[in-house]
Design a protein around this motif. Structure first.
Motif, PDB file in Angstrom:
ATOM      1  N   UNK A  31       0.806  -1.216   0.000  1.00  8.62           N
ATOM      2  CA  UNK A  31       0.000   0.000   0.000  1.00  8.62           C
ATOM      3  C   UNK A  31       0.844   1.273   0.000  1.00  8.62           C
ATOM      4  N   UNK A  32       2.017   1.198   0.600  1.00  8.03           N
ATOM      5  CA  UNK A  32       2.914   2.364   0.677  1.00  8.03           C
ATOM      6  C   UNK A  32       4.325   1.907   0.324  1.00  8.03           C
ATOM      7  N   UNK A  33       4.893   2.499  -0.699  1.00 10.51           N
ATOM      8  CA  UNK A  33       6.160   2.010  -1.239  1.00 10.51           C
ATOM      9  C   UNK A  33       7.334   2.188  -0.285  1.00 10.51           C
ATOM     10  N   UNK A  34       7.209   3.149   0.638  1.00  5.00           N
ATOM     11  CA  UNK A  34       8.331   3.430   1.535  1.00  5.00           C
ATOM     12  C   UNK A  34       7.802   4.063   2.815  1.00  5.00           C
ATOM     13  N   UNK A  35       8.670   4.153   3.802  1.00  2.00           N
ATOM     14  CA  UNK A  35       8.294   4.836   5.039  1.00  2.00           C
ATOM     15  C   UNK A  35       8.027   6.314   4.763  1.00  2.00           C
ATOM     16  N   UNK A  36       8.800   6.917   3.861  1.00  2.00           N
ATOM     17  CA  UNK A  36       8.567   8.320   3.519  1.00  2.00           C
ATOM     18  C   UNK A  36       7.175   8.518   2.933  1.00  2.00           C
ATOM     19  N   UNK A  37       6.731   7.575   2.103  1.00  2.00           N
ATOM     20  CA  UNK A  37       5.387   7.675   1.532  1.00  2.00           C
ATOM     21  C   UNK A  37       4.330   7.573   2.623  1.00  2.00           C
ATOM     22  N   UNK A  38       4.598   6.758   3.618  1.00  4.18           N
ATOM     23  CA  UNK A  38       3.654   6.613   4.730  1.00  4.18           C
ATOM     24  C   UNK A  38       3.644   7.870   5.593  1.00  4.18           C
ATOM     25  N   UNK A  39       4.813   8.473   5.781  1.00  6.73           N
ATOM     26  CA  UNK A  39       4.879   9.740   6.522  1.00  6.73           C
ATOM     27  C   UNK A  39       4.056  10.803   5.803  1.00  6.73           C
ATOM     28  N   UNK A  40       4.187  10.868   4.483  1.00  2.00           N
ATOM     29  CA  UNK A  40       3.424  11.840   3.694  1.00  2.00           C
ATOM     30  C   UNK A  40       1.928  11.588   3.833  1.00  2.00           C
ATOM     31  N   UNK A  41       1.516  10.316   3.821  1.00  2.00           N
ATOM     32  CA  UNK A  41       0.097   9.980   3.956  1.00  2.00           C
ATOM     33  C   UNK A  41      -0.411  10.363   5.348  1.00  2.00           C
ATOM     34  N   UNK A  42       0.418  10.154   6.360  1.00  2.00           N
ATOM     35  CA  UNK A  42       0.052  10.520   7.736  1.00  2.00           C
ATOM     36  C   UNK A  42      -0.211  12.021   7.843  1.00  2.00           C
ATOM     37  N   UNK A  43       0.677  12.826   7.275  1.00  2.00           N
ATOM     38  CA  UNK A  43       0.502  14.275   7.359  1.00  2.00           C
ATOM     39  C   UNK A  43      -0.671  14.736   6.498  1.00  2.00           C
ATOM     40  N   UNK A  44      -0.836  14.107   5.353  1.00  4.50           N
ATOM     41  CA  UNK A  44      -1.959  14.469   4.489  1.00  4.50           C
ATOM     42  C   UNK A  44      -3.286  14.232   5.211  1.00  4.50           C
ATOM     43  N   UNK A  46      14.608  18.819   9.714  1.00 10.68           N
ATOM     44  CA  UNK A  46      15.126  20.107   9.245  1.00 10.68           C
ATOM     45  C   UNK A  46      16.389  19.959   8.402  1.00 10.68           C
ATOM     46  N   UNK A  47      17.149  18.906   8.634  1.00 11.16           N
ATOM     47  CA  UNK A  47      18.362  18.676   7.851  1.00 11.16           C
ATOM     48  C   UNK A  47      18.097  18.081   6.486  1.00 11.16           C
ATOM     49  N   UNK A  48      16.817  17.802   6.179  1.00  4.45           N
ATOM     50  CA  UNK A  48      16.433  17.243   4.884  1.00  4.45           C
ATOM     51  C   UNK A  48      15.346  18.115   4.272  1.00  4.45           C
ATOM     52  N   UNK A  49      15.704  19.312   3.807  1.00  2.95           N
ATOM     53  CA  UNK A  49      14.680  20.257   3.328  1.00  2.95           C
ATOM     54  C   UNK A  49      13.857  19.741   2.159  1.00  2.95           C
ATOM     55  N   UNK A  50      14.361  18.756   1.419  1.00  2.00           N
ATOM     56  CA  UNK A  50      13.610  18.215   0.305  1.00  2.00           C
ATOM     57  C   UNK A  50      12.716  17.048   0.673  1.00  2.00           C
ATOM     58  N   UNK A  51      12.715  16.670   1.952  1.00  2.00           N
ATOM     59  CA  UNK A  51      11.905  15.521   2.382  1.00  2.00           C
ATOM     60  C   UNK A  51      10.420  15.819   2.166  1.00  2.00           C
ATOM     61  N   UNK A  52       9.650  14.820   1.701  1.00  2.00           N
ATOM     62  CA  UNK A  52       8.213  15.051   1.474  1.00  2.00           C
ATOM     63  C   UNK A  52       7.489  15.609   2.690  1.00  2.00           C
ATOM     64  N   UNK A  53       7.872  15.188   3.888  1.00  2.00           N
ATOM     65  CA  UNK A  53       7.202  15.672   5.093  1.00  2.00           C
ATOM     66  C   UNK A  53       7.462  17.152   5.318  1.00  2.00           C
ATOM     67  N   UNK A  54       8.668  17.614   5.007  1.00  2.19           N
ATOM     68  CA  UNK A  54       8.991  19.033   5.166  1.00  2.19           C
ATOM     69  C   UNK A  54       8.194  19.861   4.169  1.00  2.19           C
ATOM     70  N   UNK A  55       8.126  19.389   2.940  1.00  5.69           N
ATOM     71  CA  UNK A  55       7.357  20.111   1.921  1.00  5.69           C
ATOM     72  C   UNK A  55       5.877  20.129   2.280  1.00  5.69           C
TER      73      UNK A  55
END
Length: 205
Positions: free
Chosen positions: A44-57, A111-120
């Protein structure tokens, strides 16, 4: 209605990420809490980052709607509504499981990963929140709603930070006092309405 598998996974991620932070929670713990296998989670989620993005969404609209409810009835004076918003924030922060704003925490943690989906996503949420608040203030008759919304957003963020640090919800009430003062000062700059005492030469004479 039975929750879908993806909904259960996001709900489990939301509970764990919000309580423990993004980095310290692994996908194994999320899968276990959701009652699914790790393989199912990755289907359902390709990566942990994708799941983090879904959580924030999932938190985005819910957060704005919570504040909309706190601001309350648009027919009431904005000073009263703003005081009510910060009082509700104080009550919310008094809950044992409260950990502040999930978006701010995500942005700080990464904060050290400004391009991270969660930061955006956190940046988009904060922008959307400010736009919503600006519109509420505009509808409430503010003379400079954009400027006022920025100041009140800073008061909200500052109150949340201080409550997290000190465990004292009175910071929200103090921030509310400042917000009410700002709203009243902005209202005082509004030109007098036609027919009002201030606009009537006969009354002024």
């Amino acid at each position: 209605m039975t929750k879908t598998t993806s909904t259960r996974i996001v709900a489990a991620a939301e509970a764990l990420f919000y309580e423990h932070g993004l980095r310290s929670v692994g996908v194994d713990a999320i899968a276990e809490r959701a009652g699914v296998t790790k393989r199912t989670l990755y289907n359902h989620f390709q990566s942990k980052d994708a799941l983090i993005a879904a959580y924030l969404d999932a938190r985005d609209t819910a957060t704005v709607e919570r504040y909309r409810g706190w601001l309350g009835d648009p027919s009431r004076p904005m000073e009263e509504r703003m005081a009510g918003l910060f009082a509700a924030l104080a009550d919310h922060a008094a809950q044992p499981r409260w950990r502040g704003c999930g978006f701010t925490r995500a942005a700080v943690e990464l904060a050290g990963q400004p391009g991270h989906p969660a930061v955006r996503m956190a940046a988009r949420h904060k922008k959307r929140f400010a736009e919503w608040l600006e519109q509420e203030l505009r509808d409430g008759g503010a003379t400079d709603p954009a400027h006022l919304a920025r100041h009140i957003s800073l008061l909200i963020e500052g109150a949340i930070a201080q409550m997290l640090i000190h465990g004292d919800t009175s910071y929200a009430l103090s921030a509310g006092d400042a917000a009410v003062t700002l709203v009243a000062a902005d209202r005082a700059l509004a030109p007098p309405q036609p027919g009002s005492a201030a606009a009537s030469p006969e009354r002024a004479a």
